[in-house]
Scaffold this motif. Sequence first.
Motif, PDB file in Angstrom:
ATOM      1  N   GLU A   4       1.237  -3.144   4.670  1.00 52.49           N
ATOM      2  CA  GLU A   4       1.251  -4.143   3.615  1.00 52.49           C
ATOM      3  C   GLU A   4      -0.163  -4.495   3.195  1.00 52.49           C
ATOM      4  OE1 GLU A   4       3.753  -5.486   1.959  1.00 52.49           O
ATOM      5  OE2 GLU A   4       5.232  -4.348   3.049  1.00 52.49           O
ATOM      6  N   GLU A  26       7.070 -13.908   6.269  1.00 47.06           N
ATOM      7  CA  GLU A  26       6.865 -13.859   7.717  1.00 47.06           C
ATOM      8  C   GLU A  26       7.790 -14.851   8.424  1.00 47.06           C
ATOM      9  OE1 GLU A  26       5.171 -11.426   8.176  1.00 47.06           O
ATOM     10  OE2 GLU A  26       3.693 -11.270   6.584  1.00 47.06           O
ATOM     11  N   TRP A  29      11.211 -13.586   8.484  1.00 37.76           N
ATOM     12  CA  TRP A  29      11.446 -12.614   9.560  1.00 37.76           C
ATOM     13  C   TRP A  29      11.777 -13.342  10.860  1.00 37.76           C
ATOM     14  CZ3 TRP A  29      10.228 -11.558  14.451  1.00 37.76           C
ATOM     15  CH2 TRP A  29      10.660 -10.326  14.953  1.00 37.76           C
ATOM     16  N   PHE A  64       6.694  -7.612  15.880  1.00 38.65           N
ATOM     17  CA  PHE A  64       6.247  -8.566  14.861  1.00 38.65           C
ATOM     18  C   PHE A  64       4.799  -8.975  15.114  1.00 38.65           C
ATOM     19  CE2 PHE A  64       5.954 -13.128  13.539  1.00 38.65           C
ATOM     20  CZ  PHE A  64       6.084 -12.945  12.173  1.00 38.65           C
ATOM     21  N   ARG A  68       2.774  -7.534  12.113  1.00 32.51           N
ATOM     22  CA  ARG A  68       2.700  -8.559  11.079  1.00 32.51           C
ATOM     23  C   ARG A  68       1.652  -9.625  11.397  1.00 32.51           C
ATOM     24  NH1 ARG A  68       3.029  -6.773   7.044  1.00 32.51           N
ATOM     25  NH2 ARG A  68       2.808  -8.921   6.324  1.00 32.51           N
ATOM     26  N   SER A  71      -1.784  -8.038  11.359  1.00 24.68           N
ATOM     27  CA  SER A  71      -2.255  -7.793  10.000  1.00 24.68           C
ATOM     28  C   SER A  71      -2.737  -9.085   9.348  1.00 24.68           C
ATOM     29  CB  SER A  71      -1.130  -7.167   9.173  1.00 24.68           C
ATOM     30  OG  SER A  71      -1.509  -7.030   7.824  1.00 24.68           O
TER      31      SER A  71
END
Length: 703
Positions: A4, A26, A29, A64, A68, A71
């Motif tokens: 992403e 997020e 999720w 995750f 995520r 990141s």
Amino acid sequence: MSEETTAIFLPESQPDLPADRFLDRELSWLDFNKRVLDLAEDESVPLLERINYLSIFASNLDEFFMVRVASLKRRIATGIAVMSASGLSPQEVLSQISERTLELQKRHANLYTQTLGPALAAHGIQIEHWASLSDAEKNGLRDYFISQVFPVLTPLAVDPAHPFPYISGLSLNLAVVLRNPNSKAEHFARVKVPPLLPRYVKVSGSESRFVPLEDVMGQHLTELFPGMEVLQHHTFRVTRNEDLEVDEDEGENLLIQLEKELLRRRFGPPVRLEVAQDIDPQVLSLLQRELDIEPSDVYHLPEPLDLKSMSAFAFLPIPELHYEAHPKTTNRYLESDPDEAADIFASLREREVLVHHPYESFATSVQAFLEQAAADPQVLAIKQTLYRTSGDSPIVDALIDAAEAGKQVLALVEIKARFDEQNNIGWARKLEAAGVHVVYGIVGLKTHCKLSLVIRQEGSNLRRYCHIGTGNYNPKTARFYEDFGLLTSRTNVGEDLTKLFNQLSGHTAAPDYRSLLVSPNGVRDGLTERIRREIANHQAGKSARIRFKMNSLVDEQIIDELYRASMAGVSVEILVRGMCALRPGVPGLSDHIRVHSVLGRYLEHSRIFAFDNAGDPDVFIGSADMMHRNLDRRVEALVKIAQTDQIRQLHEIFDLGMSESVAVWELKANGGWSRETHNVVGEKLLDMQDVLMEKTLARKRLR
């Protein structure tokens, strides 16, 4: 290549729509993983299935954080993070992730310690603590430690001559405090719990009593540090950034470059530290300092840590503690006489076949299609995409057999499939060694579409046979991933796949397609055009409705198109498994949108996009989710479904998922999810996946 980057679409570019119309992806999720935890907490679910959901929750959360959260932290650190479409700053998102994760992890841990652990014990599966064992049992475990564990361990002390050791991601470790009896000096040491040994050790003389390996190690630390006093020990676990950054524009061979990046992945910076609830503050301070981790990234949890390891018990063969088994069945149009294999090519010359896994067998449909193609002397060529496959893949074996039989075989292997990179590099080399033409797709794009193309000589003509699916060519995951696949010899589809494979292997210009929507660009444009057509149909008094099923809905442009459809009065029904950034039920914005989520024994993975189209249904299945990466940075393919009975079958999924008689989660305008398991008179609601199994068997009986 990172999955992403900064969103390409800014919500303020749509001034006629409210600024707060998007939920944060997020946090959405985390809501999805909370739904997994809901299943683990559901008392109506069989015990070992609840244990499985407990393990899945932990595994999901690990990934995750590795991707995520890592990141997000990287983008904040480098200054490239921007305000999310939800209106939250990156720091606010990170803060809310930390707060919600701590709450969920504590709830998760307490569920095990207070409910599921005792429930296992009540069924004779006991996970003991050292103190509860008899002397004889302790002696038996000491023998096991000396013979099986001790030789594998590597104690690593920290002192001026020994720097703080590298702590590998997701490893379970013991932080040990030692004292030299002569100098009285205290020292820190780390001992890694060996990941290749069973996490739960059987107590001698029992088949159903276990002790965590870290408990056994903790009681025998003096064997590792002779002459030292062991003052205390605590378990801890680190999660690291394991996302990949691969620059495909560099001249270096992509496969070699990716292999180097995989080596660097192991040394990504820490993003989460899980510690035992009773850890000594000084030990924790040392870990935080040496790992350079913020207090907000520390999670204090009751032991045992890493409940992902409970999967060791989730598949015990105790039928009464599992879901009632669904029968294995072959698609009714692919059945054959018991003494001979089905002629799949003959079946596909009669009609198209829509297979629904795992209700219908992958082995007797997609796998059999490719194995038959490999063995058939009239088949001249096979072209195949591989995104993920199993460790002992019969699909790969079939491609190798075909190449060795002299057929032209092309395999497009996506070596950047996250966390399967190493496996796919291995398959790429194995295929190349067998004479398969292996390509890696288009620079800058992941090839995520699920495609097979078989070219067969039939008399003086060549006929193309195709498979387009929503899931990977992986026989193992096909047993519990819910997916659709279309097997067809439709001329338009075969021509379209030929063009697409030529583009992927030969880097030709993007062609026009007649039966496919292909991203980048084509899926977004095709769906947008059809959403707007539904609006026009509704305004003209014609039949209009939109139904989407997918894993994730976070693309702002698509969401805004759906908002506009709702504002025009078009009914929009969405089934989403994971993230959803759309707010349904907002007056004046999304009054006509409903969003439901289905989770259960199978992982809902299929993608379906259905439009009423004024009574002439326009329905597609394929590989694309509604995310920036799928629409703009991946090669995805959706195929149009042509047969009326198959369109009806796909609409059954929505009819069930939106029915008040089925147990689903419903998304509210405030971003919260609610779930009802019983109706107003107290009757248990139906399980959608059980109903679909019954419908699959009923279709076979009606043939």
